[in-house]
Structures are given as structure tokens and as C-alpha cells.
Design a protein around this motif. Structure first.
Motif, PDB file in Angstrom:
ATOM      1  N   THR A 160       0.836  -1.192   0.000  1.00  0.00           N
ATOM      2  CA  THR A 160       0.000   0.000   0.000  1.00  0.00           C
ATOM      3  C   THR A 160       0.880   1.254   0.000  1.00  0.00           C
ATOM      4  O   THR A 160       1.893   1.305   0.691  1.00  0.00           O
ATOM      5  N   LEU A 186      -4.205  -5.998 -11.115  1.00  0.00           N
ATOM      6  CA  LEU A 186      -3.446  -6.305  -9.910  1.00  0.00           C
ATOM      7  C   LEU A 186      -4.195  -7.341  -9.083  1.00  0.00           C
ATOM      8  O   LEU A 186      -5.385  -7.595  -9.306  1.00  0.00           O
ATOM      9  N   TRP A 187      -3.513  -7.931  -8.110  1.00  0.00           N
ATOM     10  CA  TRP A 187      -4.125  -8.867  -7.161  1.00  0.00           C
ATOM     11  C   TRP A 187      -5.343  -8.205  -6.523  1.00  0.00           C
ATOM     12  O   TRP A 187      -5.293  -7.033  -6.162  1.00  0.00           O
ATOM     13  N   GLN A 188      -6.426  -8.940  -6.428  1.00  0.00           N
ATOM     14  CA  GLN A 188      -7.684  -8.442  -5.846  1.00  0.00           C
ATOM     15  C   GLN A 188      -8.217  -7.224  -6.614  1.00  0.00           C
ATOM     16  O   GLN A 188      -8.877  -6.366  -6.040  1.00  0.00           O
ATOM     17  N   GLY A 189      -7.860  -7.153  -7.894  1.00  0.00           N
ATOM     18  CA  GLY A 189      -8.345  -6.040  -8.698  1.00  0.00           C
ATOM     19  C   GLY A 189      -7.848  -4.687  -8.218  1.00  0.00           C
ATOM     20  O   GLY A 189      -8.446  -3.656  -8.536  1.00  0.00           O
ATOM     21  N   ARG A 226      -7.914  -3.463  -5.276  1.00  0.00           N
ATOM     22  CA  ARG A 226      -8.767  -2.850  -4.249  1.00  0.00           C
ATOM     23  C   ARG A 226      -8.147  -2.970  -2.869  1.00  0.00           C
ATOM     24  O   ARG A 226      -8.490  -2.238  -1.958  1.00  0.00           O
ATOM     25  N   THR A 227      -7.240  -3.933  -2.702  1.00  0.00           N
ATOM     26  CA  THR A 227      -6.568  -4.063  -1.418  1.00  0.00           C
ATOM     27  C   THR A 227      -5.110  -4.416  -1.674  1.00  0.00           C
ATOM     28  O   THR A 227      -4.784  -4.954  -2.732  1.00  0.00           O
ATOM     29  N   PHE A 228      -4.262  -4.065  -0.723  1.00  0.00           N
ATOM     30  CA  PHE A 228      -2.825  -4.181  -0.957  1.00  0.00           C
ATOM     31  C   PHE A 228      -2.129  -4.742   0.278  1.00  0.00           C
ATOM     32  O   PHE A 228      -2.598  -4.536   1.398  1.00  0.00           O
ATOM     33  N   TRP A 257      -2.759   9.427  -4.467  1.00  0.00           N
ATOM     34  CA  TRP A 257      -3.151   8.032  -4.689  1.00  0.00           C
ATOM     35  C   TRP A 257      -4.343   7.689  -3.802  1.00  0.00           C
ATOM     36  O   TRP A 257      -5.315   7.091  -4.246  1.00  0.00           O
ATOM     37  N   ALA A 258      -4.246   8.113  -2.510  1.00  0.00           N
ATOM     38  CA  ALA A 258      -5.338   7.820  -1.575  1.00  0.00           C
ATOM     39  C   ALA A 258      -6.622   8.482  -2.046  1.00  0.00           C
ATOM     40  O   ALA A 258      -7.705   7.902  -1.973  1.00  0.00           O
ATOM     41  N   THR A 294      -8.950   5.380  -2.966  1.00  0.00           N
ATOM     42  CA  THR A 294      -9.615   4.908  -1.751  1.00  0.00           C
ATOM     43  C   THR A 294     -11.110   5.025  -1.952  1.00  0.00           C
ATOM     44  O   THR A 294     -11.593   6.104  -2.291  1.00  0.00           O
ATOM     45  N   GLU A 295     -11.789   3.906  -1.755  1.00  0.00           N
ATOM     46  CA  GLU A 295     -13.230   3.932  -2.043  1.00  0.00           C
ATOM     47  C   GLU A 295     -14.025   4.211  -0.789  1.00  0.00           C
ATOM     48  O   GLU A 295     -13.610   3.890   0.297  1.00  0.00           O
ATOM     49  N   PRO A 299      -9.552  11.020   2.485  1.00  0.00           N
ATOM     50  CA  PRO A 299     -10.189  10.018   1.635  1.00  0.00           C
ATOM     51  C   PRO A 299     -10.510   8.764   2.432  1.00  0.00           C
ATOM     52  O   PRO A 299      -9.737   8.350   3.292  1.00  0.00           O
ATOM     53  N   GLY A 300     -11.649   8.180   2.137  1.00  0.00           N
ATOM     54  CA  GLY A 300     -11.999   6.903   2.752  1.00  0.00           C
ATOM     55  C   GLY A 300     -12.639   7.023   4.113  1.00  0.00           C
ATOM     56  O   GLY A 300     -12.945   6.009   4.739  1.00  0.00           O
ATOM     57  N   THR A 312     -16.009   5.281   4.184  1.00  0.00           N
ATOM     58  CA  THR A 312     -15.890   3.823   4.178  1.00  0.00           C
ATOM     59  C   THR A 312     -15.415   3.330   5.537  1.00  0.00           C
ATOM     60  O   THR A 312     -15.907   2.319   6.049  1.00  0.00           O
ATOM     61  N   ASP A 356      -7.209 -16.004  -6.377  1.00  0.00           N
ATOM     62  CA  ASP A 356      -7.192 -14.555  -6.135  1.00  0.00           C
ATOM     63  C   ASP A 356      -8.542 -14.130  -5.555  1.00  0.00           C
ATOM     64  O   ASP A 356      -9.351 -13.509  -6.233  1.00  0.00           O
ATOM     65  N   HIS A 363      -8.614  -9.705   5.341  1.00  0.00           N
ATOM     66  CA  HIS A 363      -8.545  -8.300   4.934  1.00  0.00           C
ATOM     67  C   HIS A 363      -9.584  -7.998   3.855  1.00  0.00           C
ATOM     68  O   HIS A 363      -9.373  -7.156   2.982  1.00  0.00           O
ATOM     69  N   SER A 395      -7.672  -3.000   4.686  1.00  0.00           N
ATOM     70  CA  SER A 395      -6.588  -2.045   4.928  1.00  0.00           C
ATOM     71  C   SER A 395      -6.714  -0.781   4.103  1.00  0.00           C
ATOM     72  O   SER A 395      -6.122   0.237   4.432  1.00  0.00           O
ATOM     73  N   THR A 396      -7.459  -0.822   2.990  1.00  0.00           N
ATOM     74  CA  THR A 396      -7.543   0.370   2.143  1.00  0.00           C
ATOM     75  C   THR A 396      -8.985   0.726   1.878  1.00  0.00           C
ATOM     76  O   THR A 396      -9.508   0.263   0.890  1.00  0.00           O
ATOM     77  N   PRO A 397      -9.656   1.501   2.678  1.00  0.00           N
ATOM     78  CA  PRO A 397      -9.230   2.022   3.978  1.00  0.00           C
ATOM     79  C   PRO A 397      -9.541   1.028   5.081  1.00  0.00           C
ATOM     80  O   PRO A 397     -10.338   0.113   4.872  1.00  0.00           O
TER      81      PRO A 397
END
Lengths: 394, 567
Positions: A187, A238-241, A243-245, A388-389, A393-394, B59-60, B63, B142, B147, B233-235
Motif C-alpha cells: 500500500t 493487480l491482485w484483488q483487482g 482494491r486491497t494491498f 493516490w489515496a 480509496t473507495e 479520503p476513505g 468507508t 485470487d 482483509h 486495509s484500504t481504507p
């Protein structure tokens, strides 16, 4: 010709400095240095423990490793202490620090210094203006932090699963499209994730030279536009589209080991070889870097203004610059981080320490690593992370 | 009330107010100041609404808020439903239930979460057990199982801890109700087993378990260690986001972090308020439903599902701990092997010494915190005895305050406050911060057995001329040895599990097995994380075993004091 003159100059300057140093050594004896350093890497932790044993034997200075999950924790602690009026006897003596954290502490007057020139082993470091150890992410060091390890951005991939890794940052888009879900990055809240974006930025920026200046709204918008286009194309695969890192590069290494992804990234060219030796990666992992080279920087240690064991911290900083220490660090079985010393200042005996170090098939040769690209000014990283955030960030 | 009793009560009240309540209020005050822009250390002295504006722009945030609410309420409601349903199956065998459940109560959150994260991840143990022969996966799929963006893994992890807690609380409350008679009477009237449970027993039990439910809700809304290990984690959830902002290199983030901590406190208060409102609505609805008088078996499947869920959770929890133990003796264990490919004691030999040192620190803090909490609790209960009074409602609430105010809302401020008054030494400061959270649990665990103590023995001692102190030391405490040891073991487990207080008050210089385990779990090496997680879980188990063994040995010739026979 250069060496004798330098030696002579050092000798002339040395006498008063050496006397001061003796005072520092005397004051440091019996102190315990609370070294605040990221604790996520067991090899670094083991090295710090070893360093503590050595400084204890040599100078009677013990090291207590305060294991951080984020360097910000230590910065925050010094701020909290300043808030409480604790201007002496602070709990942080030495911080492993870099870039934005250094800038933040330096700007707020939270650092002790300048102290680097007082260290006898600083003579082994090239500190001339413009040298790698004189700037930290383009911020002048000004003697407020002392170098200890060299970092260079590299990728690792599993040759057993993936062939032909991307040769440029731009090619990551095509690679990810052909291998959806098999690539990710830490992330960007994390240093390594932000470095991945910076690495791409340096390669994709229309005019990379502006990156050496503080970012403004205009230069940032203009320079990062190609980066966001690139990332928008990359992210869905990317991994998990995307959406998460993973939280950091260690977690990503674990994912490479698990077969969850095919690529990992490091700020240490020897890290994959060491991980293999420790049973943490399959033998088939190898290092690659983009053709145009990769970002590199030097890691530093700094002393907070209110450190309780300032002299001890200086002794530790000096110990870290000792050629024997640096050779130990470069040993692939220990840390495998390349030396920060200027080889031309080493005596033949000191140079021999480095020549005798062991090797490994996963350890890249220095010439395979390509040119070292300069870190952008810290404002770029701060803005990149924030932007980026904001975007993703959704 | 005797003068002696008044003095004791006054002393205890002062100790609780100064030692427990004051630090919390002070911490809230400091956090509140920062939330309105006053952090003198970074040169901010003007009060303003700027932190809230920055917070709103982060941001976030939306969420994060949603995640906090979903995971907090989700875990609490689901845990409560499972616990209520499972209580129907276990109420006749409370001893057996407590034997099965106590290990899960004692297991630290972090250790469980680290194990669970490995267990359920796409490359985890469960996937390895069924791959590739059943799934066809040569590489991990995948998919998001840990998380995950919905917070499901976090809810699952919280439930493994909360269901056993609530179930034990419910079983303790059932002890005060003539369940068997009422069940028989209701069954005779033609109500199905499930319906009796909901219509007759639950309305009587619920008022007795309200405060523990609020504690669970407050905990779930503000948990950090489990949310780091299992949550998105995001967010992330709000509590994790606050921790992250607090440690952001950009120190101006402290202010929005403090504002968010205030927001979390308000959210928790609102959550509890909302809960109370729903209670009212549900009880109206319930009365209407009761009066309709329907009988039947419609609730039976619910009880079955709840009991099955309980067993499912317990199996997951147990496997999580087993996974930690396995990793600590593994050399390589790659996907999709069902068990390690090569074993090694290297992790133990390399990190055994360092982990033992951390273990001693953890032990010392837990012993200090538990000792202080136990002394305070005994003084409190003895004060009640001497005043011949039952506990006032406000006093009951006072005990619960540290469990209901979100930790993160006052810990940052408490850190600043502790520095200002010159905390007596880091280890002691951490132990004291742990005591804030240990004390309520010790009080809860000790209150009932203390009240149930056979008063005739105390009266006899008094008649024989024993003064109040002698009655306490020679009669009450020896008779209460078993519950005292149990309360101590619970307090010890609570202390070992503390993450945030150690992180904030320990200034990073006091490392416990918990902080080390959480830090290492974000590293590359599952083997070391496994070792630390295992040690973290073993420590409370050892103490529980000791707590059981001490009365057994001391009272080896006094059956009724061992707690084995009829209580």
C-alpha cells in the motif's frame, strides 16, 4: 596522490577532534541507547542485537532496540515529549530515519546536531555537497543524521512460475494483463508502496529534473499525469483487482513465497538471496531491475534533541560507520546491504574484509543493478501518497 | 455503617476515582484539546475547527465509518445471537461449558487473529488441506478471505473471542434464575424448547447481561490489533485509521486523528444509545408477541444453528492456535502442502532467548496490574460488606467505564498526561494502564462468588470474637481462594492481551509478547510470528492452570473448598 593528502589533512584536523571524541566516549560509557528502528525485519533485528553486544564490549554502551512497526511512532513520541515539556531525558536516543520523517523532524527542530563531523569514522564517508550521503531525498543532511546502510530498489520474481519479467515500468501494464492477479505492490501508505509509485514516476515523467525541486500544484499535475494513466491501466489486473494491498514488502514477500503473486519488491538487492537462505523463499527466486535503473538512497540514523543518552547514540552512529561493521552488514548471511563507505578511504586490510564476503546465485552483481536514480524531493512522495489515496480509496 | 467501614469505602472510592476514572478523563481532555487544534508541541495553540475540516476531507473516511459500524454491530449482534442460542444447549452443564470455553476466553486476541489469518487466507491452511485434489488450485486463488473489504474476517475473529465471553456471562446469569422449573412449566404448557428460551428465559436474563453487551459493543467498535490483523486495509476501520494517522510522519495529522478519536467516542455513545432504543422497541414487540401466546417448534432450527456456529467458531479458534505451534517448528511449508515440508527448531533456538526476555516483561506487567486490581477489588467488596450495602447503580457503571469508553479515545491524551506528571517508570506506567482494563474484569469475576459466600461462617467468626480484619483474612479470603485465583487468572489474561495501552503508554520501550506478535505478523516470517503468538497464548494458559492447581493442592483435604464438589 589523493590518499596521502587526505590522510595528512585528517591528521592535522584530528588532534582536537580526537580529544573531544575521547570525552564523548567517556560520557557514553555505561549508557543504554534506545535505538528506535523498524522491527519488521528479523535480520536487521539480529544485526542490531549484534551491534549492541559489540558496542558493549568496545565502549561499554548497550543498545536497546525499540522495534517500531512504523518510524512515525518514534517521531510522534518525541513530539509528545516536547508537548509535555520533557526537553531532557527523552525516551528516544537514536532513530533509523529517512526522507519525510527526517524532513518533519528537522523542520520542527526536533533533532540534535550537527553531529556527523564529530564522528571519527565520518572520514570514510564522502560528505561533499552533492554526494549520496549529503542529501536525504534531496533534503540537505547538514550533519543532522549519519548514514548507515545503502538501499536500492529492486524487484524479485519466481523463475519457476513467471518467465520474462517486465523490462521497464511501462511494460508492467502488459505483463499484468497477461498475468491478471499475479502482481501487486505494498500500500502506498507504506514506504515501499510509495517507492514503487516513485520508481514509475521517475521513468514516466516528461521531465524528471523537476522531481529534484519541491513539487508545486502545477508541476505535480503535469508531471504525474502519465503516471496516473499508467496506473489506471495497471490497477484492474493487480491482485484483488487493486482494491486491497499488502501492508508492506515483507507481507508481499510472504505472498511470493505462498505463490499468491509472482513479483515482490525490496529496497535491498541482497534481501531475496538472504530470504532463500532462511527458507523464506523458494530457491528459484531471482532479482531484476528496470533497464533504465532504479531509485536508491542511503538510510540514516538521527538523534532527537532531547535524547537522554546522546553520547551513547553518537558512539553507536560512529560504530555503524566502522569499516568492519559495514563489511559485516554487507555479508549476505547477515544483512547483505551494500556499504555506504567511500572505498578509496579504506586501508588494504579494511578493503580485504569486503573482498572476503560470501556470495549466492540469487545475489545480483553490482553491475547487474543498473544506474542508481535519484530520490525525488520528499514533497513528491507526500503528494503522491495523498493523491493516490484520493483517487483510489473507495 | 461503622466508622471503619466508611473509611475503607472512602479510601476505595478515592483510589478508583484517582487511579481509574481520573486518568481516563484526563486522557479524554487531552485528546479533546488536540481535536480542536491545541497541540502545543507542534506549535498549535489556537483552538479551531480545522482538525474536523481536515478529517472530513480525508479520503476513505466514509468507508472507514461504515466498516466500523458494520464490524462493530455485526460482531456484537451475531455473537449475542449465537451465545443466546447456544446457552439453551449448555445451560444444564455450566461446568462443562466453562471448561470448554475458558481456553478461548484466555487466548489473546492477537494470537488468535494471527493464527486465523493464516487459517482462512487463500493460501492458508484450510486451502492447503483441500488443494489441489479437491479444488484444482495449484496456486492460491485470487479471492479475498482475509482483509476482505466487507470486514467479514474481522467479524469472524471477534466472534471467536466474544461468543465464549457472552455465553459464560449468560450462563452465570442463568444461575440466578430457576431455569429448570420454568422450563418444565413452560414445556408443560406446550411451548417448544426454543420458544421457552426466547419467551420465558431470555427476558429475565437480558437485564443481567446488558453491561457486558455494551462492553462487547464498545470493544468491537474500537478494536485495533484484530482489525490490523484481519480487517480491510484500504481504507481500514476507523480505529486503525486513527492509529495510522497518529503515527503519520506529517505531525499535523495528530489533530484530525484526535478529532477522529472523539468521533469514535461519540459513535460508541450513539451506538449504545441506539442499542437501548432498540431494546425498548424490541421489548414492546416482544410483549405483543408473548400475549399472542403462540406455541410451537419454529425456533428449534435457530438453536441448532447457534450451537453449530459455536462449535464451528471453537474449532476455528483451536486450529488457529495449533497453526501457530506448527509454524514455530517449521522450516519450509509452501502452498499447497497440507503440512510443513521440513521441520526445524531453528526459530526456537534463534529467537528463544529474546522471546523469553519479552515474556518476562509481559509477565511482570501482568502480575503488577493483576495484583493491584485484585487488591482494589477486595477492598471494594469488603467495603460493601462492612457497610452492609449492595452496589449502587452508579457504582456498577463506574466499574464498567474503562470497558465502555473506547481505548483509543483517551490513550493518546493519557500518554501526554503521563509524560507531564513524570510517570514513575515505563514498566510501572504500562502496568497501571493495563490495570484500568484488568480491574473491571476482576470485579466482574469476583463479585458474584463474594456475594454468595456463606454468611453464617462470617457471623460465627464474629461471634467467636474475630474483628473485621481477621474475618477477612482468616475466613473470607481463604474460603474465596478459588474464585480469587480465577479472577486473578482472568485479569492476567486481560493484561497479556492488551495492545494499544502497551503501544501508547509504553512509548515503544516496553515490548510485550502482544506488541511483538502484532509487529512480527506484518513481517515475512510466519515462523517467528507463530512462536511469539504461541508464547502469548501459552502464558495465560499456564496461569489458568496454576490458578486451578493452587486451591486443589492447598485444600487437597478440604473437598468443598476446591471447587470440585457441590459449590
Amino acid at each position: 596522490m589523493r590518499t596521502p593528502i587526505a590522510a595528512l589533512a585528517a591528521l592535522c584536523l584530528a588532534s582536537p577532534a580526537l580529544a573531544d571524541w575521547q570525552e564523548t566516549l567517556d560520557a557514553a560509557r555505561g549508557q543504554t541507547v534506545y535505538w528506535n528502528a523498524w522491527g519488521g525485519d528479523p535480520r536487521t533485528n539480529a544485526f542490531i542485537e549484534w551491534a549492541g553486544d559489540r558496542t558493549e564490549d568496545l565502549h561499554g554502551v548497550a543498545i536497546e532496540h525499540v522495534k517500531l512497526s512504523d518510524t512515525g511512532e518514534a517521531v510522534n513520541r518525541v513530539i509528545a515529549e516536547k508537548a509535555a515539556g520533557r526537553d531532557e531525558g527523552g525516551s528516544v536516543d537514536l532513530i533509523w530515519i529517512n526522507g519525510p520523517n527526517f524532513l518533519a523532524m528537522k523542520e520542527q527542530g526536533l533533532l540534535h546536531g550537527p553531529f556527523v563531523e564529530e564522528l571519527p569514522n565520518a572520514r570514510h564517508v564522502d560528505l561533499q555537497p552533492g554526494s549520496a550521503a549529503s542529501v536525504d531525498f534531496t533534503v540537505p543532511v547538514d550533519g543532522y543524521e549519519s548514514p548507515w546502510r545503502l538501499a536500492k530498489f529492486i524487484f524479485a520474481y519466481d523463475t519457476a512460475r513467471a518467465d520474462a519479467p517486465p523490462a521497464t515500468m511501462a511494460e508492467f501494464v502488459g505483463w499484468a494483463k497477461a498475468n491478471p492477479g499475479r502482481m501487486t505492490h505494498p500500500t502506498p501508505q507504506n514506504f515501499m508502496g510509495a517507492t514503487f509509485l516513485k520508481q514509475a514516476l521517475v521513468e514516466l515523467a516528461p521531465d524528471p529534473s523537476v522531481l529534484q525541486q519541491p513539487a508545486t500544484d502545477d508541476t505535480f499535475a503535469e508531471t504525474t499525469a502519465p503516471l496516473w494513466d499508467w496506473y489506471d491501466a495497471l490497477r484492474p489486473n493487480l491482485w484483488q483487482g487493486g482494491r486491497t494491498f499488502p501492508e508492506n514488502e515483507s507481507v508481499q514477500q510472504r505472498m511470493l513465497n505462498d505463490g499468491q503473486v509472482d513479483i515482490a519488491m525490496y529496497f535491498d538487492p541482497a534481501a531475496p538471496a538472504a530470504a532463500i537462505a532462511q527458507g523464506l523463499l523458494p530457491d528459484s527466486v531471482r532479482v531484476f531491475v528496470p533497464e533504465a535503473g532504479s531509485i536508491g538512497n542511503i538510510s540514516f540514523v538521527a538523534i532527537p534533541y532531547n535524547a537522554a543518552n546522546r553520547e551513547g547514540a553518537m558512539v553507536v552512529a560512529n560504530f555503524l560507520l566502522d569499516p568492519a561493521t559495514q563489511a559485516e552488514m554487507q555479508n549476505i548471511e547477515v544483512l547483505g546491504s551494500f556499504s555506504v563507505l567511500d572505498p578509496s578511504t579504506l586501508s588494504p586490510e579494511e578493503a580485504a574484509l569486503f573482498d572476503a564476503l560470501p556470495s549466492s546465485p540469487a545475489l545480483p552483481r553490482l553491475e547487474d543493478l543498473g544506474p542508481t536514480l535519484l530520490e525525488p524531493h520528499p514533497t513528491w512522495m507526500t503528494r503522491l501518497t495523498a493523491e493516490w489515496a484520493r483517487r483510489y480509496t473507495e | 455503617m461503622t466508622r471503619d467501614g466508611r473509611l475503607l469505602r472512602g479510601g476505595v472510592l478515592a483510589a478508583v476515582l484517582l487511579g481509574v476514572l481520573a486518568p481516563i478523563l484526563l486522557g479524554l481532555w487531552e485528546t479533546g484539546r488536540a481535536a480542536f487544534g491545541v497541540v502545543p508541541a507542534i506549535g498549535a495553540t489556537e483552538a479551531s475547527l480545522e482538525p474536523w475540516r481536515i478529517l472530513g476531507d480525508l479520503p476513505g473516511l466514509g468507508t472507514s465509518l461504515r466498516l466500523t459500524l458494520v464490524t462493530g454491530f455485526g460482531a456484537t449482534i451475531l455473537s449475542l445471537l449465537v451465545a443466546i442460542g447456544a446457552a439453551a444447549a449448555f445451560h444444564a452443564r455450566p461446568r462443562r461449558a466453562s471448561r470448554v470455553l475458558t481456553p478461548f476466553l484466555a487466548a489473546p486476541h492477537a494470537a488468535l487473529a494471527i493464527g486465523l489469518a493464516f487459517l482462512i487466507s487463500p493460501s492458508g491452511w484450510i486451502a492447503r488441506l483441500v488443494s489441489p485434489w479437491a479444488t484444482g488450485w495449484d496456486l492460491p486463488p485470487d479471492i479475498a478471505t482475509v482483509h476482505d473489504p466487507w470486514g467479514a474476517a474481522l467479524i469472524l475473529g471477534l466472534m471467536i473471542k466474544e461468543v465464549p465471553f457472552l455465553l459464560l456471562v449468560i450462563l452465570a446469569a442463568l444461575g440466578q434464575i430457576p431455569v429448570r422449573r420454568q422450563l418444565a412449566a413452560a414445556r408443560a404448557l406446550g411451548y417448544g424448547r426454543g420458544l421457552v428460551w426466547i419467551k420465558v428465559i431470555l427476558p429475565q436474563v437480558y437485564p443481567l447481561i446488558r453491561l457486558p453487551i455494551f462492553a462487547v459493543l464498545a470493544f468491537s467498535l474500537s478494536v485495533v490489533d484484530m482489525a490490523i490483523l484481519l480487517g480491510p486495509s484500504t481504507p481500514p476501520t476507523l480505529a486503525v485509521a486513527i492509529t495510522r494517522w497518529t503515527f503519520d510522519p506529517d505531525t499535523r495529522m495528530l489533530m484530525p486523528a484526535a478529532a477522529a478519536a472523539g468521533l469514535l467516542a461519540a459513535l460508541t455513545a450513539a451506538g449504545i444509545g441506539l442499542w437501548i432504543l432498540s431494546e425498548r422497541a424490541l421489548s414492546r414487540l416482544g410483549r405483543w408477541w408473548l400475549r399472542r401466546g403462540a406455541r410451537g417448534l419454529s425456533a428449534e432450527p435457530g438453536l441448532f444453528i447457534a450451537t453449530a456456529s459455536l462449535y464451528g467458531l471453537l474449532v476455528l479458534g483451536a486450529l488457529s492456535l495449533v497453526a501457530l505451534a506448527l509454524w514455530s517448528v517449521t522450516w519450509r511449508w509452501s502452498f499447497p502442502h497440507a503440512r510443513p515440508e521440513s521441520w526445524s527448531l531453528a526459530t526456537w533456538s534463534r529467537h528463544g532467548a529474546a522471546s523469553a526476555e519479552t515474556g518476562w516483561t509481559t509477565l511482570a506487567i501482568a502480575v503488577l496490574a493483576t495484583g493491584a486490581a485484585l487488591a482494589l477489588a477486595i477492598a471494594w467488596l469488603e467495603g460493601e460488606d462492612r457497610a452492609r450495602r449492595t452496589r449502587a447503580r452508579w457504582a456498577e457503571l463506574l466499574v464498567y467505564v474503562p470497558l465502555i469508553v473506547p481505548q483509543i479515545a483517551f490513550l493518546y491524551g493519557l500518554n501526554v498526561a503521563a509524560l507531564r506528571v513524570g510517570a514513575p517508570g515505563e514498566l510501572l506506567a504500562v502496568a497501571w494502564a493495563h490495570m484500568l482494563f484488568v480491574f473491571p474484569y476482576v470485579m466482574i469475576a469476583l463479585s458474584d462468588p463474594w456475594r454468595r459466600l456463606d454468611r453464617r461462617l462470617v457471623s460465627t467468626a464474629a461471634a467467636l470474637g474475630a474483628g473485621p480484619t481477621r474475618r477477612l483474612l482468616a475466613v473470607k479470603l481463604p474460603m474465596l481462594l478459588r474464585p480469587l485465583m480465577t479472577a486473578a487468572a482472568i485479569g492476567f489474561a486481560v493484561s497479556v492481551a492488551q495492545y494499544l495501552p502497551t503501544l501508547f503508554i509504553g512509548a515503544g520501550r516496553v515490548a510485550t509478547l502482544t506488541t511483538e506478535a502484532v509487529t512480527l505478523s506484518s513481517g515475512a516470517d510466519r515462523r517467528i510470528a507463530g512462536l511469539y503468538g504461541l508464547l502469548q497464548a501459552l502464558l495465560p494458559y499456564l496461569v489458568y492452570a496454576m490458578a486451578l492447581a493452587v486451591p486443589l493442592w492447598l485444600y487437597r483435604d478440604r473437598r468443598d473448598l476446591r471447587g470440585g464438589g457441590p459449590a
